[in-house]
Design a protein around this motif. Structure first.
Motif, PDB file in Angstrom:
ATOM      1  N   ASP A 166     -18.547 -15.437  30.229  1.00 63.31           N
ATOM      2  CA  ASP A 166     -19.999 -15.252  30.379  1.00 63.31           C
ATOM      3  C   ASP A 166     -20.669 -16.521  30.901  1.00 63.31           C
ATOM      4  O   ASP A 166     -21.574 -16.461  31.735  1.00 63.31           O
ATOM      5  CB  ASP A 166     -20.616 -14.835  29.050  1.00 63.31           C
ATOM      6  CG  ASP A 166     -20.220 -13.425  28.630  1.00 63.31           C
ATOM      7  OD1 ASP A 166     -19.708 -12.666  29.482  1.00 63.31           O
ATOM      8  OD2 ASP A 166     -20.417 -13.086  27.447  1.00 63.31           O
ATOM      9  N   THR A 167     -20.223 -17.668  30.406  1.00 61.21           N
ATOM     10  CA  THR A 167     -20.780 -18.936  30.891  1.00 61.21           C
ATOM     11  C   THR A 167     -20.465 -19.139  32.366  1.00 61.21           C
ATOM     12  O   THR A 167     -21.336 -19.519  33.161  1.00 61.21           O
ATOM     13  CB  THR A 167     -20.219 -20.120  30.077  1.00 61.21           C
ATOM     14  OG1 THR A 167     -20.654 -20.002  28.717  1.00 61.21           O
ATOM     15  CG2 THR A 167     -20.714 -21.454  30.635  1.00 61.21           C
ATOM     16  N   VAL A 168     -19.221 -18.874  32.749  1.00 62.01           N
ATOM     17  CA  VAL A 168     -18.839 -19.045  34.151  1.00 62.01           C
ATOM     18  C   VAL A 168     -19.564 -18.041  35.032  1.00 62.01           C
ATOM     19  O   VAL A 168     -19.981 -18.377  36.155  1.00 62.01           O
ATOM     20  CB  VAL A 168     -17.305 -18.930  34.319  1.00 62.01           C
ATOM     21  CG1 VAL A 168     -16.922 -18.866  35.800  1.00 62.01           C
ATOM     22  CG2 VAL A 168     -16.620 -20.118  33.656  1.00 62.01           C
ATOM     23  N   ALA A 169     -19.764 -16.811  34.544  1.00 65.15           N
ATOM     24  CA  ALA A 169     -20.517 -15.829  35.320  1.00 65.15           C
ATOM     25  C   ALA A 169     -21.944 -16.324  35.573  1.00 65.15           C
ATOM     26  O   ALA A 169     -22.474 -16.165  36.688  1.00 65.15           O
ATOM     27  CB  ALA A 169     -20.541 -14.487  34.592  1.00 65.15           C
ATOM     28  N   SER A 170     -22.562 -16.937  34.579  1.00 63.38           N
ATOM     29  CA  SER A 170     -23.903 -17.509  34.767  1.00 63.38           C
ATOM     30  C   SER A 170     -23.865 -18.670  35.757  1.00 63.38           C
ATOM     31  O   SER A 170     -24.780 -18.836  36.571  1.00 63.38           O
ATOM     32  CB  SER A 170     -24.465 -17.982  33.424  1.00 63.38           C
ATOM     33  OG  SER A 170     -24.664 -16.905  32.543  1.00 63.38           O
ATOM     34  N   PHE A 171     -22.793 -19.453  35.704  1.00 68.26           N
ATOM     35  CA  PHE A 171     -22.624 -20.551  36.648  1.00 68.26           C
ATOM     36  C   PHE A 171     -22.480 -20.019  38.071  1.00 68.26           C
ATOM     37  O   PHE A 171     -23.116 -20.527  39.007  1.00 68.26           O
ATOM     38  CB  PHE A 171     -21.393 -21.378  36.256  1.00 68.26           C
ATOM     39  CG  PHE A 171     -21.045 -22.477  37.218  1.00 68.26           C
ATOM     40  CD1 PHE A 171     -21.852 -23.594  37.348  1.00 68.26           C
ATOM     41  CD2 PHE A 171     -19.900 -22.386  37.997  1.00 68.26           C
ATOM     42  CE1 PHE A 171     -21.523 -24.619  38.236  1.00 68.26           C
ATOM     43  CE2 PHE A 171     -19.562 -23.394  38.885  1.00 68.26           C
ATOM     44  CZ  PHE A 171     -20.378 -24.512  39.003  1.00 68.26           C
ATOM     45  N   VAL A 172     -21.676 -18.987  38.247  1.00 65.74           N
ATOM     46  CA  VAL A 172     -21.502 -18.370  39.566  1.00 65.74           C
ATOM     47  C   VAL A 172     -22.846 -17.848  40.078  1.00 65.74           C
ATOM     48  O   VAL A 172     -23.186 -18.004  41.256  1.00 65.74           O
ATOM     49  CB  VAL A 172     -20.452 -17.240  39.505  1.00 65.74           C
ATOM     50  CG1 VAL A 172     -20.441 -16.425  40.796  1.00 65.74           C
ATOM     51  CG2 VAL A 172     -19.064 -17.815  39.234  1.00 65.74           C
ATOM     52  N   ASP A 173     -23.625 -17.239  39.189  1.00 68.00           N
ATOM     53  CA  ASP A 173     -24.959 -16.753  39.553  1.00 68.00           C
ATOM     54  C   ASP A 173     -25.831 -17.900  40.051  1.00 68.00           C
ATOM     55  O   ASP A 173     -26.535 -17.768  41.054  1.00 68.00           O
ATOM     56  CB  ASP A 173     -25.599 -16.065  38.352  1.00 68.00           C
ATOM     57  CG  ASP A 173     -26.999 -15.567  38.647  1.00 68.00           C
ATOM     58  OD1 ASP A 173     -27.132 -14.520  39.309  1.00 68.00           O
ATOM     59  OD2 ASP A 173     -27.974 -16.227  38.227  1.00 68.00           O
ATOM     60  N   SER A 174     -25.748 -19.038  39.374  1.00 70.24           N
ATOM     61  CA  SER A 174     -26.556 -20.195  39.781  1.00 70.24           C
ATOM     62  C   SER A 174     -26.105 -20.762  41.124  1.00 70.24           C
ATOM     63  O   SER A 174     -26.880 -21.434  41.813  1.00 70.24           O
ATOM     64  CB  SER A 174     -26.490 -21.292  38.714  1.00 70.24           C
ATOM     65  OG  SER A 174     -25.248 -21.993  38.735  1.00 70.24           O
TER      66      SER A 174
END
Length: 228
Positions: A166-174
């Motif tokens: 979930d953290t990496v998915a948010s990072f990818v979004d950013s």
């Protein structure tokens, strides 16, 4: 780790993918450190020219000063990095096996499991998430867009640790991309060379459709059975 805790991004690998990801991270407002296979002096001019603002450094300094670390080196070289170096780190595996750079597959990978599972086993003290590996570096560089843009493309993100994914998915979004998320590291094989997703530059609904179809194919079920 929460996405708000990520301020410093470390990239191991100063090749095409590493350089592109460094540029995206800088554009997203992160502090970026990057290392290459040679000395700092060897890559400093390249970094200054291609990604001004990124800090060229050695592996140990990159990792020590980063909240998240991206592996963007040829897959055959990951064991050149000491496992202890990534102890306790959130790590993105952006690598793929590629015969032109990695040589004979059987000399690099055990055929009984996926590449990311083997990388995770080697860096057993780190938490590994697979992403950034199925889209070409030109597409990564050119197609990052703000959230809500109808032309925004998506990346597959998968790993065994739910919070890390979930953290990496948010990072990818950013970094400018939507995501399709799974919670099984072995599913990363769906994005590697030879799969329907490798090279794909698609919007989220299209990417999800291909992944869902892959899961239902005989090959996808076979892979799932082998990696349970």
């Amino acid at each position: 780790m929460d996405i708000q805790e990520i301020r410093n991004v470390g990239i191991l690998g100063a090749g095409k993918v590493g350089i592109v990801l460094a540029g995206l991270a800088l554009d997203a407002g992160y502090t970026v450190r990057i290392s290459g296979s040679g000395s700092v002096e060897k890559i400093a001019l390249t970094i200054k020219t291609l990604v001004p603002g990124a800090i060229a450094s050695e592996n140990a300094d990159v990792v020590a000063n980063s909240d998240i670390v991206i592996l963007a080196i040829p897959l055959s070289r990951y064991k050149n990095i000491a496992p202890a170096l990534l102890q306790g780190k959130l790590v993105i595996d952006a690598m793929n096996y590629w015969w032109e750079t990695d040589g004979i597959r059987e000399e690099v990978l055990d055929p009984s499991s996926t590449s990311s599972e083997q990388v995770q086993a080697y860096f057993h003290g780190a938490t590994l998430v697979k992403t950034f590996n199925h889209m070409g570096y030109h597409n990564l560089q050119e197609e990052a867009r703000s959230a809500g843009d109808p032309k925004r493309k998506a990346l597959f993100v998968t790993g065994n640790d739910h919070d890390a994914v979930d953290t990496v998915a948010s990072f990818v979004d950013s970094m400018g991309f939507d995501t399709v998320v799974h919670y099984r590291l072995a599913d990363g094989i769906m994005t590697e060379p030879g799969s329907p997703l490798f090279g794909a530059s698609l919007r989220r609904p299209e990417l999800k459709d291909i992944i869902d179809h892959f899961d239902q194919t005989e090959f996808g079920q076979k892979i799932a059975a082998q990696t349970r």
